[in-house]
Design an enzyme around this catalytic site. Structure first.
Site, mmCIF file in Angstrom:
data_model
loop_
_atom_site.group_PDB
_atom_site.id
_atom_site.type_symbol
_atom_site.label_atom_id
_atom_site.label_comp_id
_atom_site.label_asym_id
_atom_site.label_seq_id
_atom_site.Cartn_x
_atom_site.Cartn_y
_atom_site.Cartn_z
ATOM 1 N N THR A 185 0.845 -1.172 -0.101
ATOM 2 C CA THR A 185 0.072 0.042 0.079
ATOM 3 C C THR A 185 1.024 1.110 0.117
ATOM 4 O O THR A 185 1.930 1.310 0.618
ATOM 5 C CB THR A 185 -0.825 0.189 1.271
ATOM 6 N N GLU A 330 -5.448 -3.725 3.057
ATOM 7 C CA GLU A 330 -5.199 -4.268 4.426
ATOM 8 C C GLU A 330 -6.404 -5.182 4.850
ATOM 9 O O GLU A 330 -6.218 -5.968 5.840
ATOM 10 C CB GLU A 330 -5.101 -3.273 5.550
ATOM 11 N N LYS A 439 -10.664 19.536 13.120
ATOM 12 C CA LYS A 439 -10.773 19.177 14.495
ATOM 13 C C LYS A 439 -11.068 20.927 15.157
ATOM 14 O O LYS A 439 -10.057 21.543 15.332
ATOM 15 C CB LYS A 439 -9.919 18.567 15.226
ATOM 16 N N TRP A 444 -15.509 17.419 15.405
ATOM 17 C CA TRP A 444 -14.864 17.276 14.145
ATOM 18 C C TRP A 444 -15.696 17.883 12.848
ATOM 19 O O TRP A 444 -17.045 17.592 13.169
ATOM 20 C CB TRP A 444 -14.902 15.524 13.646
#
Lengths: 546, 546
Positions: A185, A330, A439, A444
């Site tokens: 990756t 993954e 943030k 958020w």
């Protein structure tokens, strides 16, 4: 007390063995790199995979060795896969879109012994040949007649190697936890990291993929994996299709709309899978030609979020079910798929689209939760968004040679780096990448939601949002936009357009206009580059707060 | 080299965990033994299973202990299953149709610590209570209001036990190869033998069952397992349905045609599974009432061969797809399912039936071959028939406590005891039980095929064929028939009827007429009893040959 069931290892060889015995006649159809359409069967793939294993053994490849492939989706690539894995070696799929330096790093890091590749990639391999001293030889996936000129040394013709063998080969005796596949990756920081798949993880992932609510292949299906085998196992299709006995249609090197349409049509493909950019090309071709897709039932879209308009077009204009998917290298790679639950099919069209734009539900064998920065689980209410965490038998436990260190938390959860919501019916929706979330005052803000809202403005081509340091709120959003040609949108008109469409405190603190937004090789916005470029940018609100 | 994927054990708890998180709202509907319809959800089943585990722990049950159930398909039985398995104990399903002596033997042999059972089975358990001294207590699957009078000691009410707990329980930390289920098979000779399922075998079997071409459950499905949980895991459905998030409809104790139809209709069941006798009752009810089955898509038929006329009626009169299945307790239980391959759907109806009467194709994870008496593999030509041999992760390796000795050959194959053909497209058809095959001059004659041919005679109700010792041919077939009331078929008319329908050398050497053919508890012909009865029978042809 142990159960008294058979110790039958989950190996990818058992998949191709099953295909040979119960679906030996089923076709694998390829648009070859050389040009013509080629037809073979699972029985012949099985035979030539065994011959490949024999040939590699003669070349000195041993169980546990790394053998790289750089190839399009073709029957030869599939033979090479099963040949490599079947002799107990590890098939390391190389992405031809990587830069030369990355290829050099990856090939040396993995310690690849041989590289098997298509004629189209001769220049790519030649460019790195001098930097990969451990590679003992190069095998080109073609026949004698099409062998290209090359300055590479120790070059072999794949068909010559295969045809010299008799196929009298028993698959290697492997443990199901032995490695069989490797895919790197490319993170945004640091070197690429290798995900080392085991026989077990690939088999379990293929079983989960064939669940009726996932890709759900049946023997009557014809599946076209447009998603490449060098990209996270072609979303399990090269394992799932032979397990189900589905016909495979391999697009080779031609991924333009006309070529894809031609195969969908002539081979009566029922299911296909690719990233949104491929589907944009296909839909463009269909619109231009007025062609339809009567055989196609299902299109799986993943890799990046499928735009609502794309889902709408497939479903409304072409009567094709879109299955939105999410995953990552993954995860082998699939995590979620968007099959409807009871009652959803009867909803009004727009409500159905509201569900289809979500990334779907976790397949069984993938555990999933969202957490806040302290690791506390957040409610599955479709509103709260947090770090998307996963566990499962086809989820990476660590990267090759320990790169990146410990990647699981103490309870074994892998942090996907994505930020998402989970709704009460189990549907997940990606709202951002964790590193791109703004943030602000402990809360958020989703950069992606701001971008999606901004691009609705009639004079904006593309938008990116990054967080800018702010003395009072830690970070506040900066909206960066590319205006449409011959338009001059203003900050005021853009903000006025966004007002009411998002929460008030999400409103960008400033808007800047640029000619271009930088992209990665796979078409994603390079937020890192943007953050670098605007690292000294001062928001007007920041001055006011100081 | 090992892969670097997560060590995520395949446990049945992961299935109910998945159902809780992603399908918590999905219903499990039961016709209770007490009478009324009961509705619960996977979230509540998960909670009450945890409470069951807590209660059993308090009663002294430990990881690895055997806990028996004797129960119909109900939500409480499902809670008991997941509770027992979830605490790491082994759920031993008892078949209430067994004779008292067999039950005593099985309960003592398994060393069951507790027995959990429905109110309907109080007399059955009372009858054996004095012979099973190791059983510490009895738990009755009902609420306080419905607790029956009983002379049993140490009796508990299931709902009382469950409701006294808070559900604050973590599933046991088990290895995927740990035992979690036990089911005895009653062979025709010797004592019953226990098949000890592991968490791994059950999970892999459920994944295979949910493959689109197998039972293929989706979350929108409503599945009714009429096949009992005490009979080989209800064909994986109690594992496969929560993994897929399908609604389960549990028929409880009422398996008559009217009761089954009522649930199929009111609960809009899409998929169901049972043995042929259940479907005979349902089809009888439908014919009588003129009712139809608009919601039902698929009926899985196994346990014994589905008659062609039954398949025909479902498909033609009710537009329900019949999926013929084959399996056995030792296979968890499914081995084959009859999903069509490409092109078969377009065949004429009668040709489709020719395929549907076969038992289907092996699911991936089940290896299958046919062999002669010397273990040599026979061709898959649809003609040659031989011993049906299987391997797989959900196939038994041995019986509990080594009963029956070594049951796998040196290559790990399990002999199913069935005789079958395999055709070039992978479809398997059972032709006989190995012990019932007539071995004539080194060649095999299928007793089942002779019987099926004979019952076509208009004056025959039932037919059985056994081999009779013959001085020249080793064995020759004897046809034993039950004439229809008020008819008097002759040997000559029966043989004349069969002539031309079977190979000449398969023709029975003699025909005898009887009033009744003996059957087992599950309705199969007791060939052993017939062989005993006719052990001194002398064929006319034998005298001639002497």
């Amino acid at each position: 007390m142990k159960g008294l069931m058979q110790d039958w290892p989950l190996t990818v060889m058992s998949i191709i063995d099953h295909a040979k015995r119960f679906h030996g006649e089923r076709e694998v159809v390829t648009r070859t790199v050389e040009g013509p359409i080629h037809r073979t069967t699972y029985a012949d793939i099985h035979l030539r995979a065994r011959k490949t294993a024999q040939a590699l053994t003669k070349l000195g490849v041993k169980q546990g060795d790394m053998v790289a492939t750089m190839a399009w989706n073709t029957y030869r690539h599939m033979e090479a896969w099963y040949g490599i894995m079947g002799m107990g070696a590890v098939c390391h799929t190389l992405n031809p879109r990587l830069f030369a330096e990355q290829l050099t790093y990856i090939i040396n890091h993995a310690e690849d012994k041989f590289i098997i590749f298509d004629t189209s990639f001769v220049p790519v391999i030649e460019a790195v040949a001098d930097t990969i001293p451990n590679v003992k030889g190069f095998i080109i996936l073609t026949d004698k007649a099409h062998m290209p000129e090359t300055k590479l040394k120790n070059v072999y013709c794949f068909d010559d190697l295969v045809e010299a063998e008799d196929g009298n080969f028993d698959w290697a005796d492997v443990d199901e936890n032995d490695a069989c596949g490797l895919c790197y990756t490319s993170g945004t920081t640091g070197n690429p990291k290798g995900v080392l798949y085991s026989h077990r993880s690939n088999v379990l992932h293929a079983l989960a993929a064939n669940s009726a609510d996932a890709i759900g292949l049946r023997s009557v299906d014809a599946i076209m994996p447009v998603v490449p085998m060098f990209h996270a196992n072609a979303w399990a299709i090269t394992f799932a299709a032979p397990a189900a006995g589905a016909k495979i249609v391999m697009p080779g090197a031609q991924m333009d709309g006309a070529s894809i349409y031609e195969l969908l049509d002539t081979e009566q493909v029922t299911t296909t899978a690719a990233v949104p950019t491929v589907w944009l090309m296909l839909l463009g071709h269909l619109e231009k030609t007025g062609a339809k897709l009567p055989a196609l039932n299902k299109v799986v879209i993943g890799g990046s979020a499928a735009p609502r308009s794309m889902i709408e077009t497939f479903e409304r204009d072409y009567d094709v079910t879109v299955m939105h998917a999410w995953g990552m290298t993954e995860l082998s790679p699939m995590g979620t798929l968007g099959a409807f639950k009871a009652g959803m099919e009867d909803l009004p069209f727009e409500k159905k689209l509201d569900i289809k734009v979500k990334q779907g539900r976790a397949i069984y064998t993938v555990e999933m939760k969202i957490t806040d920065d302290d690791g506390k689980e957040l409610p599955n209410d479709g509103v709260a968004f947090g770090h998307l965490m996963v566990r499962g038998p086809a989820v990476a436990a660590s990267y090759l040679k320990g790169e990146g260190g410990q990647i699981l938390d103490e309870d074994g959860w892998f942090d996907t780096g994505d930020v998402a919501t989970l709704d009460p019916l189990g549907f997940m929706q990606i709202t951002d990448r964790a590193k791109d979330v703004i943030k602000s005052g402990g809360e958020w803000i989703s950069s992606i939601e701001l971008e999606n809202t901004a691009v609705g403005h009639p004079e904006i081509v593309e938008a990116a949002v990054i967080g800018i340091v702010h003395p009072k709120w830690d970070e506040r959003p900066l909206l960066i936009v590319v205006p449409k040609p011959d338009t001059k949108p203003t900050k005021e008109s853009v903000l006025a357009f966004m007002e009411g469409k998002i929460a008030k405190w999400w409103m960008p603190d400033d808007v800047v206009f640029v000619d271009e937004i930088p992209h990665t090789a796979t078409g994603k916005i390079q937020k890192l580059a943007l953050r670098e470029k605007f690292k000294d940018y001062k928001l007007p609100s920041a001055s006011a707060a100081e």
